[in-house]
Design a protein around this motif. Sequence first.
Motif, PDB file in Angstrom:
ATOM      1  N   LEU A 295       6.950  47.372  57.199  1.00  0.00           N
ATOM      2  CA  LEU A 295       6.920  46.140  56.388  1.00  0.00           C
ATOM      3  C   LEU A 295       4.866  46.122  56.290  1.00  0.00           C
ATOM      4  N   ARG A 296       4.492  45.962  55.016  1.00  0.00           N
ATOM      5  CA  ARG A 296       2.919  45.143  54.648  1.00  0.00           C
ATOM      6  C   ARG A 296       3.260  44.251  53.820  1.00  0.00           C
ATOM      7  N   PRO A 297       1.406  43.779  53.857  1.00  0.00           N
ATOM      8  CA  PRO A 297       1.964  42.307  52.998  1.00  0.00           C
ATOM      9  C   PRO A 297       1.489  42.488  51.517  1.00  0.00           C
ATOM     10  N   MET A 298       2.247  41.658  50.788  1.00  0.00           N
ATOM     11  CA  MET A 298       2.049  41.712  49.531  1.00  0.00           C
ATOM     12  C   MET A 298       1.027  42.482  48.567  1.00  0.00           C
ATOM     13  N   GLN A 299       1.214  42.831  47.508  1.00  0.00           N
ATOM     14  CA  GLN A 299       0.433  44.074  46.443  1.00  0.00           C
ATOM     15  C   GLN A 299       0.249  43.160  45.706  1.00  0.00           C
ATOM     16  N   THR A 300      -0.864  43.156  45.640  1.00  0.00           N
ATOM     17  CA  THR A 300      -2.391  42.243  44.167  1.00  0.00           C
ATOM     18  C   THR A 300      -1.243  42.834  42.779  1.00  0.00           C
ATOM     19  N   GLY A 301      -1.310  41.560  42.367  1.00  0.00           N
ATOM     20  CA  GLY A 301      -0.210  41.869  40.886  1.00  0.00           C
ATOM     21  C   GLY A 301       1.047  41.176  40.876  1.00  0.00           C
ATOM     22  N   ASP A 302       1.769  40.981  41.887  1.00  0.00           N
ATOM     23  CA  ASP A 302       2.981  40.985  42.759  1.00  0.00           C
ATOM     24  C   ASP A 302       3.440  39.610  42.395  1.00  0.00           C
ATOM     25  N   VAL A 303       4.779  39.030  42.177  1.00  0.00           N
ATOM     26  CA  VAL A 303       5.298  37.592  42.248  1.00  0.00           C
ATOM     27  C   VAL A 303       5.989  38.180  43.685  1.00  0.00           C
ATOM     28  N   GLU A 304       6.264  36.630  44.611  1.00  0.00           N
ATOM     29  CA  GLU A 304       7.264  36.962  45.143  1.00  0.00           C
ATOM     30  C   GLU A 304       9.088  37.426  45.351  1.00  0.00           C
ATOM     31  N   ASP A 305       9.224  35.997  43.625  1.00  0.00           N
ATOM     32  CA  ASP A 305      10.896  36.139  43.413  1.00  0.00           C
ATOM     33  C   ASP A 305      11.189  36.311  41.924  1.00  0.00           C
ATOM     34  N   THR A 306      11.400  37.005  41.794  1.00  0.00           N
ATOM     35  CA  THR A 306      12.235  36.253  40.997  1.00  0.00           C
ATOM     36  C   THR A 306      13.708  35.317  40.488  1.00  0.00           C
ATOM     37  N   PHE A 307      14.006  35.035  39.692  1.00  0.00           N
ATOM     38  CA  PHE A 307      15.412  34.636  39.156  1.00  0.00           C
ATOM     39  C   PHE A 307      15.766  34.313  37.725  1.00  0.00           C
ATOM     40  N   ALA A 308      16.719  34.634  37.256  1.00  0.00           N
ATOM     41  CA  ALA A 308      17.060  34.678  35.340  1.00  0.00           C
ATOM     42  C   ALA A 308      17.768  33.100  35.355  1.00  0.00           C
ATOM     43  N   ASP A 309      17.230  32.320  34.457  1.00  0.00           N
ATOM     44  CA  ASP A 309      17.879  31.439  34.303  1.00  0.00           C
ATOM     45  C   ASP A 309      18.990  31.672  33.477  1.00  0.00           C
ATOM     46  N   VAL A 310      20.220  32.262  32.987  1.00  0.00           N
ATOM     47  CA  VAL A 310      21.043  32.812  31.904  1.00  0.00           C
ATOM     48  C   VAL A 310      22.132  32.158  31.480  1.00  0.00           C
ATOM     49  N   GLY A 311      21.581  30.765  31.075  1.00  0.00           N
ATOM     50  CA  GLY A 311      22.783  30.178  30.514  1.00  0.00           C
ATOM     51  C   GLY A 311      22.326  29.890  29.216  1.00  0.00           C
ATOM     52  N   GLU A 312      20.869  30.345  28.660  1.00  0.00           N
ATOM     53  CA  GLU A 312      21.002  30.299  27.165  1.00  0.00           C
ATOM     54  C   GLU A 312      21.647  31.414  26.207  1.00  0.00           C
ATOM     55  N   ILE A 313      21.136  32.255  26.840  1.00  0.00           N
ATOM     56  CA  ILE A 313      21.969  33.487  26.168  1.00  0.00           C
ATOM     57  C   ILE A 313      23.824  33.871  26.720  1.00  0.00           C
ATOM     58  N   GLU A 314      23.926  33.049  28.036  1.00  0.00           N
ATOM     59  CA  GLU A 314      25.779  32.544  27.832  1.00  0.00           C
ATOM     60  C   GLU A 314      25.669  31.665  26.164  1.00  0.00           C
ATOM     61  N   ARG A 315      25.097  30.600  26.379  1.00  0.00           N
ATOM     62  CA  ARG A 315      25.612  29.958  25.417  1.00  0.00           C
ATOM     63  C   ARG A 315      25.392  30.458  23.926  1.00  0.00           C
ATOM     64  N   ALA A 316      24.341  31.502  23.937  1.00  0.00           N
ATOM     65  CA  ALA A 316      24.265  32.028  22.097  1.00  0.00           C
ATOM     66  C   ALA A 316      25.656  32.701  21.513  1.00  0.00           C
ATOM     67  N   LEU A 317      25.953  33.747  22.887  1.00  0.00           N
ATOM     68  CA  LEU A 317      26.192  34.932  22.747  1.00  0.00           C
ATOM     69  C   LEU A 317      27.394  35.268  23.904  1.00  0.00           C
ATOM     70  N   GLY A 318      27.527  33.862  24.337  1.00  0.00           N
ATOM     71  CA  GLY A 318      28.834  34.880  25.441  1.00  0.00           C
ATOM     72  C   GLY A 318      28.732  35.697  26.223  1.00  0.00           C
ATOM     73  N   TYR A 319      27.893  35.464  26.593  1.00  0.00           N
ATOM     74  CA  TYR A 319      27.286  36.807  27.413  1.00  0.00           C
ATOM     75  C   TYR A 319      27.039  36.618  29.098  1.00  0.00           C
ATOM     76  N   ARG A 320      27.392  37.131  30.400  1.00  0.00           N
ATOM     77  CA  ARG A 320      26.886  36.649  31.106  1.00  0.00           C
ATOM     78  C   ARG A 320      26.945  38.322  31.915  1.00  0.00           C
ATOM     79  N   PRO A 321      25.396  38.662  32.691  1.00  0.00           N
ATOM     80  CA  PRO A 321      25.962  40.211  33.251  1.00  0.00           C
ATOM     81  C   PRO A 321      26.411  39.280  35.024  1.00  0.00           C
ATOM     82  N   THR A 322      27.259  41.072  35.386  1.00  0.00           N
ATOM     83  CA  THR A 322      28.431  40.773  35.812  1.00  0.00           C
ATOM     84  C   THR A 322      28.482  41.540  37.705  1.00  0.00           C
ATOM     85  N   THR A 323      27.467  42.368  37.598  1.00  0.00           N
ATOM     86  CA  THR A 323      27.775  44.359  38.530  1.00  0.00           C
ATOM     87  C   THR A 323      26.890  43.493  39.535  1.00  0.00           C
TER      88      THR A 323
END
Length: 343
Positions: A295-323
């Motif tokens: 276990l190590r501390p945060m690296q320079t240039g890294d971000v804590e969390d990523t989380f995609a709002d996929v509402g736009e692509i779902e509305r435009a293309l009728g698609y949402r990842p499922t795996t």
Amino acid sequence: MSQRVLLTGVAGFIGFHTARKLLARGDAVVGFDSVNAYYDQRLKRARLAELDRQTQAAGHDFTFVEADLADRAALDRVFAQAPFDRVIHLAAQAGVRYSLENPESYVSSNLVGFANMLEVCRHAGVPHLTFASSSSVYGANRKVPFSEHDGVDHPIQLYAATKRSNELMAHAYSHLFALPVTGLRFFTVYGPWGRPDMAYFSFAEKIMAGQPIALFNHGRHSRDFTYVDDIVEGVVRASDRIAPPSPSFDPARPDPATSSAPFRIFNLGNGRPVELRRYVEVLEQALGKRAVIELRPMQTGDVEDTFADVGEIERALGYRPTTTVEEGLKAFVDWFLAYRRLA
């Protein structure tokens, strides 16, 4: 109807999978790649060999051009041969850590190369250009999930800055020359035939070798891990649907997710973040072997969390990842162990 598609980055992880999908549905694909040495070129050559094998077995229409995007003359020669119905631009100098060590390669590939691509698409009258951006453009943002409506003006490493620059350059060309463009912000892609510099791949190698793996931020950060087949499905659907101007664009109150030009940006992620420690647990289960964890501390240039709002692509293309990560890591490990035996 089948299309003639220029696909850059074809020897890369996502490019290889995209080529397979396009070829399987009957498109003619011209693959373009410099096959650089950023990571093991043997893996890149193995992907190309697999594409050749499948092409010969199924009678697909695949042509490979080995050249650099920064070489404008090479691009001109490719476009001079015959018109393209679509261009899917996935080539780039990848990697967050490497951008701290070798920034020049990001300028050459991601800025000069992308400018060349915009110019040749403009002069060739390409009906639609689709290109890979990245979730890294969200940079210092802490509001989650990340939305295309959010501002993205605080990148925290050069790789992210070049990807945001690509979005701005593409919008300018779309506005000036009515070039339809779609940009896709990929969120932490993983799966078979993946990149050895990515954490999950190096984790698998070290776990099998009995070597310790480092979990930065003490493994507490989360990532929106997105399986490669889900990414490819989104890429192909976006490419098929030519970007229109947004009827809701208001120049008095401009929204980053809209434009009066034929330009659009979509998040392409799973929309279900997983904490890194959980991700490693699933990988351990698939490999049938426990990891030695540091276990190590945060690296320079890294971000804590990523989380995609996929509402736009779902509305435009009728698609949402499922795996799920359980399904995706099992598929990766099956490939990884077989490839490791062959290597």
